[in-house]
Design a protein around this motif. Structure first.
Motif, mmCIF file in Angstrom:
data_model
loop_
_atom_site.group_PDB
_atom_site.id
_atom_site.type_symbol
_atom_site.label_atom_id
_atom_site.label_comp_id
_atom_site.label_asym_id
_atom_site.label_seq_id
_atom_site.Cartn_x
_atom_site.Cartn_y
_atom_site.Cartn_z
ATOM 1 N N GLY A 144 0.684 -1.076 0.067
ATOM 2 C CA GLY A 144 -0.091 0.074 0.081
ATOM 3 C C GLY A 144 1.121 1.128 0.096
ATOM 4 O O GLY A 144 2.049 1.021 -0.025
ATOM 5 N N ALA A 145 0.286 2.180 0.129
ATOM 6 C CA ALA A 145 1.107 3.844 0.173
ATOM 7 C C ALA A 145 2.145 3.648 1.236
ATOM 8 O O ALA A 145 3.272 4.060 0.885
ATOM 9 N N VAL A 146 1.812 3.214 2.339
ATOM 10 C CA VAL A 146 2.834 3.170 3.307
ATOM 11 C C VAL A 146 4.064 2.230 3.102
ATOM 12 O O VAL A 146 5.062 2.700 3.234
ATOM 13 N N GLY A 147 3.490 1.125 2.868
ATOM 14 C CA GLY A 147 4.608 0.052 2.573
ATOM 15 C C GLY A 147 5.388 0.592 1.353
ATOM 16 O O GLY A 147 6.811 0.347 1.544
ATOM 17 N N ARG A 152 10.768 2.710 -0.514
ATOM 18 C CA ARG A 152 11.213 3.979 -1.175
ATOM 19 C C ARG A 152 12.317 4.661 -0.215
ATOM 20 O O ARG A 152 13.516 4.690 -0.454
ATOM 21 N N ALA A 153 12.068 4.949 1.031
ATOM 22 C CA ALA A 153 12.787 5.431 2.042
ATOM 23 C C ALA A 153 14.169 4.644 2.440
ATOM 24 O O ALA A 153 15.307 5.091 2.227
ATOM 25 N N LEU A 154 13.788 3.401 2.582
ATOM 26 C CA LEU A 154 14.878 2.383 2.843
ATOM 27 C C LEU A 154 16.072 2.244 1.671
ATOM 28 O O LEU A 154 17.175 2.062 1.838
ATOM 29 N N ILE A 195 6.293 8.706 7.110
ATOM 30 C CA ILE A 195 6.114 7.429 8.066
ATOM 31 C C ILE A 195 7.356 6.390 7.385
ATOM 32 O O ILE A 195 7.878 6.028 8.126
ATOM 33 N N GLY A 196 7.454 6.724 6.040
ATOM 34 C CA GLY A 196 8.501 5.823 5.372
ATOM 35 C C GLY A 196 9.906 6.584 5.997
ATOM 36 O O GLY A 196 10.837 5.467 6.448
ATOM 37 N N GLU A 197 10.192 7.530 6.168
ATOM 38 C CA GLU A 197 11.337 8.218 6.871
ATOM 39 C C GLU A 197 11.395 7.641 8.176
ATOM 40 O O GLU A 197 12.356 7.295 8.805
ATOM 41 N N ASP A 205 14.490 5.381 10.000
ATOM 42 C CA ASP A 205 15.069 5.947 11.096
ATOM 43 C C ASP A 205 15.201 5.139 12.468
ATOM 44 O O ASP A 205 15.852 4.418 12.863
ATOM 45 N N LEU A 206 14.062 4.165 12.529
ATOM 46 C CA LEU A 206 13.866 3.495 13.386
ATOM 47 C C LEU A 206 14.804 1.960 13.067
ATOM 48 O O LEU A 206 15.353 1.377 14.142
#
Length: 365
Positions: free
Chosen positions: A11-14, A19-21, A355-357, A361-362
């Motif tokens: 989904g958009a969040v996944g 993308r961020a990773l 959220i992706g960023e 970070d986590l």
């Protein structure tokens, strides 16, 4: 098979997490149970870019919505994703609601939301002549966008850095292994791959996967409640150029009017607590919609609404009380290389880039 990072859910969040990773240099594999990206929560919503108005100051929803909204507008511009800053009006339809509107404005300003203006009755009707309101809060930062084009752009960015996507792969459980997490796949009795890190962004399925994650403490597996929301579509042309929202209600933001990029109008979602996700729209629910909409648009014609579509929001409380996103990483639950995302409902789409960023970070901490 040895993998670096697996994101469960496209989904958009996944996809934003992938993308961020990927941009951070990780090798990412996205696994999606369905046969297409974004076919769950991400495709059954209002397609609104939220300003960050309603959420408690300091909450993840407030912080990630404001940051995500700013990033999303820039992302849409950069990638040619169709969008429009149409603005919205939150309306007080009765005199005793005006004070509550002041409270909404105060919370929004505390969250750092810009572009707010309190309007009296005359000013609101000057903007929207068909509107009935004692007062309104104008948010010029609110907009609408093409969510599917956005998800394709997120996937494209991730893929350009080497991320891969596998559809029709249902991850049913995670087991601890010396080098990370063994992935249990539907139809297989043993892990088929080992990932050094896993992001559980499975939406409505996130709790089910967490319950089958070896060693994850029970207190880090929150309950899940399904809040179904139905939408009705306006027949004919809308007289409004802004989105129109009533004051929030328990479990949601009330039956509001949103616009699509083609100029069509829809109303919803309402709130219906269900035991299992279903996506039919009961035409009888229209009666409540007529009453709710005519509070701010008295001229809504009879037979003006037709059943549209429905979505289901993953709530962490069944009482209607607003709960924050629950995004937990290794520092929270003590499980190396694992991030779980629970209760990511509205404003999750708006907040997705932020959220992706946050997920990246986590996992880097």
């Amino acid at each position: 098979m040895e993998l670096d990072v697996v994101v469960v859910g496209a989904g958009a969040v996944g996809l934003a997490a992938a993308r961020a990773l990927s941009l951070a240099g990780r090798q990412v594999m996205v696994l999606e149970a369905a046969q297409a990206i974004g076919s769950g929560i991400s495709s059954r919503n209002s397609e609104v870019i939220h300003a960050g108005i309603y959420y408690p100051q300091g909450s993840l929803k407030a912080r990630l919505c404001v940051a995500g909204r700013r990033a999303l507008y820039a992302f849409c511009e950069r990638h040619g994703v169709a969008h429009r800053r149409c603005g919205k009006l939150i309306v007080a339809t009765e005199p005793d609601q005006v004070a509550a509107l002041d409270g909404v404005a105060a919370r929004a300003r505390a969250n750092g939301v810009e572009g707010l203006q309190l309007l009296d009755e005359r000013e609101a009707q000057r903007l929207e002549p068909a509107l009935r309101a004692q007062a309104a809060l104008l948010s010029t930062a609110t907009g609408i966008f093409d969510t599917h084009a956005d998800m394709l752009a997120l996937l494209g960015d991730a893929a350009s850095r080497g991320a891969e996507l596998a559809l029709g792969v249902n991850v049913t459980g995670l087991v601890r292994e010396p080098n990370g997490w063994g992935l249990l796949i539907e139809g297989e009795s043993q892990p088929v791959a080992c990932a050094r890190m896993v992001v559980n962004a499975a939406g409505l399925g996130a709790q089910a996967l967490a319950s089958r994650t070896e060693g994850l403490p029970a207190e880090h597996r929150p309950p899940l409640y399904y809040a179904k929301g139905s939408y009705f579509v306006l027949q004919g042309r809308s007289p409004f150029g802004h989105l129109i929202y009533p004051l929030p209600e328990p479990g949601g933001l009330g039956v509001h009017l949103t616009l699509d990029l083609g100029g069509g109008a829809r109303f919803g979602p309402d709130v219906e607590w269900v035991d299992v996700p279903t996506y039919d729209v009961d035409p009888r629910r229209a009666q409540r919609f007529y009453g709710a909409v005519r509070a701010y648009w008295p001229a809504l014609p009879d037979a003006g609404l037709q059943p549209g579509y429905a979505g289901v929001r993953p709530k962490l409380s069944g009482s209607g009380a607003d709960r924050d996103f629950e995004i937990s990483g290794p520092a929270d639950h003590g499980m190396p290389g694992l991030v779980n995302l629970f209760g990511v409902e509205s404003p999750g789409l708006t907040a997705s880039l932020a959220i992706g960023e946050h997920v990246a970070d986590l996992l880097s901490a």
